[in-house]
Design a protein around this motif. Structure first.
Motif, PDB file in Angstrom:
ATOM      1  N   GLY A 277      -1.162  12.846 -10.214  1.00  0.00           N
ATOM      2  CA  GLY A 277      -0.540  12.876  -8.919  1.00  0.00           C
ATOM      3  C   GLY A 277      -0.720  11.702  -8.091  1.00  0.00           C
ATOM      4  O   GLY A 277      -1.213  10.519  -8.687  1.00  0.00           O
ATOM      5  N   PHE A 278      -0.048  11.601  -7.157  1.00  0.00           N
ATOM      6  CA  PHE A 278      -0.048  10.281  -5.997  1.00  0.00           C
ATOM      7  C   PHE A 278      -1.458  10.388  -5.172  1.00  0.00           C
ATOM      8  O   PHE A 278      -1.741  11.248  -4.672  1.00  0.00           O
ATOM      9  N   ALA A 279      -2.067   9.113  -5.583  1.00  0.00           N
ATOM     10  CA  ALA A 279      -3.496   9.148  -4.722  1.00  0.00           C
ATOM     11  C   ALA A 279      -3.835   7.632  -4.596  1.00  0.00           C
ATOM     12  O   ALA A 279      -3.009   6.527  -4.939  1.00  0.00           O
ATOM     13  N   SER A 280      -4.766   7.369  -3.710  1.00  0.00           N
ATOM     14  CA  SER A 280      -5.389   6.113  -3.459  1.00  0.00           C
ATOM     15  C   SER A 280      -6.706   5.854  -3.844  1.00  0.00           C
ATOM     16  O   SER A 280      -7.409   6.713  -3.158  1.00  0.00           O
ATOM     17  N   ILE A 281      -6.995   4.905  -4.755  1.00  0.00           N
ATOM     18  CA  ILE A 281      -8.265   5.080  -4.988  1.00  0.00           C
ATOM     19  C   ILE A 281      -8.870   3.328  -4.874  1.00  0.00           C
ATOM     20  O   ILE A 281      -8.090   2.476  -4.807  1.00  0.00           O
ATOM     21  N   ARG A 282     -10.228   3.184  -5.092  1.00  0.00           N
ATOM     22  CA  ARG A 282     -10.967   2.041  -4.654  1.00  0.00           C
ATOM     23  C   ARG A 282     -11.909   1.694  -5.816  1.00  0.00           C
ATOM     24  O   ARG A 282     -12.435   2.522  -6.332  1.00  0.00           O
ATOM     25  N   GLY A 283     -12.035   0.288  -6.184  1.00  0.00           N
ATOM     26  CA  GLY A 283     -12.751   0.026  -7.391  1.00  0.00           C
ATOM     27  C   GLY A 283     -12.639  -1.641  -7.290  1.00  0.00           C
ATOM     28  O   GLY A 283     -11.962  -2.386  -6.570  1.00  0.00           O
ATOM     29  N   ASN A 284     -13.480  -2.080  -8.327  1.00  0.00           N
ATOM     30  CA  ASN A 284     -13.706  -3.588  -8.963  1.00  0.00           C
ATOM     31  C   ASN A 284     -12.385  -3.934  -9.981  1.00  0.00           C
ATOM     32  O   ASN A 284     -12.394  -2.969 -10.899  1.00  0.00           O
ATOM     33  N   THR A 325     -12.987  -6.211  -4.847  1.00  0.00           N
ATOM     34  CA  THR A 325     -12.790  -4.918  -4.673  1.00  0.00           C
ATOM     35  C   THR A 325     -11.286  -4.525  -3.945  1.00  0.00           C
ATOM     36  O   THR A 325     -11.095  -5.362  -3.355  1.00  0.00           O
ATOM     37  N   LEU A 326     -10.458  -3.668  -4.608  1.00  0.00           N
ATOM     38  CA  LEU A 326      -9.238  -3.383  -4.430  1.00  0.00           C
ATOM     39  C   LEU A 326      -8.988  -2.002  -4.035  1.00  0.00           C
ATOM     40  O   LEU A 326      -9.804  -1.270  -4.456  1.00  0.00           O
ATOM     41  N   GLN A 327      -8.078  -1.689  -3.198  1.00  0.00           N
ATOM     42  CA  GLN A 327      -7.457  -0.543  -2.726  1.00  0.00           C
ATOM     43  C   GLN A 327      -6.196  -0.248  -3.569  1.00  0.00           C
ATOM     44  O   GLN A 327      -4.951  -0.926  -2.978  1.00  0.00           O
ATOM     45  N   VAL A 328      -5.913   0.622  -4.776  1.00  0.00           N
ATOM     46  CA  VAL A 328      -4.585   0.701  -5.286  1.00  0.00           C
ATOM     47  C   VAL A 328      -4.234   2.015  -5.071  1.00  0.00           C
ATOM     48  O   VAL A 328      -4.902   2.950  -5.199  1.00  0.00           O
ATOM     49  N   THR A 329      -2.936   2.081  -4.494  1.00  0.00           N
ATOM     50  CA  THR A 329      -2.196   3.342  -4.237  1.00  0.00           C
ATOM     51  C   THR A 329      -0.784   3.272  -5.397  1.00  0.00           C
ATOM     52  O   THR A 329      -0.178   2.626  -5.624  1.00  0.00           O
ATOM     53  N   GLY A 330      -0.889   4.473  -5.898  1.00  0.00           N
ATOM     54  CA  GLY A 330       0.111   4.876  -6.884  1.00  0.00           C
ATOM     55  C   GLY A 330      -0.121   6.424  -7.500  1.00  0.00           C
ATOM     56  O   GLY A 330      -0.773   6.945  -6.929  1.00  0.00           O
TER      57      GLY A 330
END
Length: 462
Positions: A277-284, A325-330
């Motif tokens: 599903g569509f979400a926004s997650i954060r990681g390295n 650190t990035l915030q990726v949405t998709g």
């Protein structure tokens, strides 16, 4: 001369003396006539019964006729005999007997005839049931007025239009009801109407059951839901087998927003396999060969969760953000408990989290490469291990051991343009003792698959 006494009997004449015997004889004669008439009636009734038992309808009619004639003759004969035998002096006394004879004879005759008629009715076989004529119109009626547009709407509307009649055409599915062809027409509001098909082709139409049939002729709507068609022309088409079309495959992932709980499961180790599903997650951000990987939790251990980044936002410009650190949405697709893929729509850099432990004023012990060795580390000081990584694989240690030895960071360091990437493990032991630290080179998204490993003996001195 002496007078006779008043009490003396008068002399009876001879004529009067002989009257009583004559009256008795007349009564006997009348009784004989009545008996003879009754016998004749009984004989005739017996003949009627025999005739009925033999099943001869003609004999029954003849016997009934004979009974009627004899019944009519019997009173006449009795009247004549009574008239001849009755004395002229007292005719009134004989009248009642004469009247009873004809009355008794017809009564007995009617009773016998009734019994004979009942037996005759029971003996005659029942007639076969008369078949109701089927509504088969072998001749077509004269051509009527064509149906107007308004009448056609009424004709095809369930619940109205009763009595509408005119020339027109209908299309529908042919069925058999009571061995007669009927046309099921889907009218307005998707409600079905049934029309009986009549005409010279009525015996041919049953061969086209379940076909798509078009008929034209005189249409009469007899009720609000059915009618009759006098078919002048018709055409039938064999029903085509409808091929079930496969469900359309989505070339693009569905934009279903994941709930906060689903996002937590997507970034947790060993959970949420199959979530999409569509979400926004954060990681390295790290690299695996030429692919970008987002590590979202438990980095550097065998419970690391990471997602390969693809989509329109996965460009070469991301190389400058490796290690940040990035915030990726998709659209997130977690294929296993250890990660999957994310089709990135947007990528936004975020400030890196401050290191929990500063390396300043700390004695560090450094190990380079896969060298099994033993080292001594002071309590609350540092140990660094730097290992080369391979595309598709990553170095990791057991999570429980990482807690005991005090793993603080597992930093990915991209190599030069042609050089391999490295991973640095930074430990700060908090408990004294001897520890055997084992490093595994495992698949990135399936940490259970290990290519090779080596061990380091670490002695923590107080």
């Amino acid at each position: 001369m002496a007078k006779p006494k008043s009490g003396a009997k008068k002399p009876t004449p001879a004529a009067k003396a002989g009257a009583k015997p004559a009256a008795k004889k007349d009564n006997a004669a009348r009784l004989d006539l009545i008996r003879n008439a009754s016998k004749k009636v009984a004989t005739a009734a017996t003949k009627v019964v025999k005739a009925v038992a033999e099943g001869a309808k003609g004999k029954v009619a003849a016997a009934k006729k004979a009974v009627a004639e004899k019944v009519e003759k019997a009173p006449a004969a009795a009247k004549k005999a009574a008239a001849k035998a009755a004395p002229p002096a007292k005719p009134g006394k004989a009248a009642p007997a004469a009247k009873t004879a004809p009355a008794a004879a017809p009564a007995s005759a009617k009773k016998a005839a009734g019994k004979a008629g009942g037996k005759a009715a029971s003996a005659i076989p029942a007639a076969p049931p008369v078949e109701k004529p089927r509504p088969r119109a072998t001749k077509l009626p004269p051509v009527g007025e064509p149906l107007t547009k308004r009448e056609m709407e009424q004709l095809l509307t369930a619940g109205e239009g009763r009595g509408v009649m005119g020339e027109g055409s209908l299309k529908g599915r042919l069925i058999l009801s009571g061995e007669l062809p009927h046309l099921v027409v889907v009218g307005r509001d998707k409600r079905e109407l049934t029309f009986l098909l009549q005409g010279p082709d009525q015996e041919v139409l049953p061969a086209y059951v379940d076909h798509k049939v078009s008929v034209s002729g005189l249409i009469k709507k007899t009720t609000n839901h059915s009618g009759v068609v006098d078919v002048r022309k018709y055409s039938a088409k064999k029903p085509e087998v409808e091929e079930v079309a496969p469900p359309p495959t989505d070339s693009e992932p569905k934009l279903r927003y994941l709930s906060p709980g689903e996002v937590s499961m997507a970034v947790a180790a060993g959970m949420g396999a199959g979530i999409k599903g569509f979400a926004s997650i954060r990681g390295n951000l790290e690299m695996m060969g030429e692919d970008f990987v987002l590590v979202v939790s438990n980095g550097g251990t065998r419970q690391q969760v990471s997602f390969a980044i693809d989509g329109k936002a996965a460009t070469k410009a991301l190389r400058k953000n490796v290690g940040q650190t990035l915030q990726v949405t998709g659209v997130v697709d977690k294929t296993s408990g250890w990660g999957g893929r994310i089709s990135a729509e947007t990528v936004e850099p975020r400030p890196s989290e401050a290191r929990s432990v500063s390396r300043d004023e700390m004695e560090l012990v450094h190990i380079e490469g896969e060298v099994p060795t033993s080292v001594d580390v002071k309590l609350n000081h540092g140990l660094t291990v730097r290992l080369q990584e391979q595309p598709g694989s990553t170095w990791a240690i057991e999570p429980t051991l990482a807690k005991r030895v005090g793993l603080r960071e597992a930093n990915f360091e991209p190599g030069a343009a042609s050089g391999p990437a490295t991973r640095e493990f930074f430990f700060t032991p908090r408990n004294p003792g001897n520890f055997e630290v084992e490093f595994f080179l495992a698949k990135a998204f399936t940490p259970g698959v290990v290519e090779r490993s080596f061990k380091i003996n670490v002695t923590v001195k107080p």
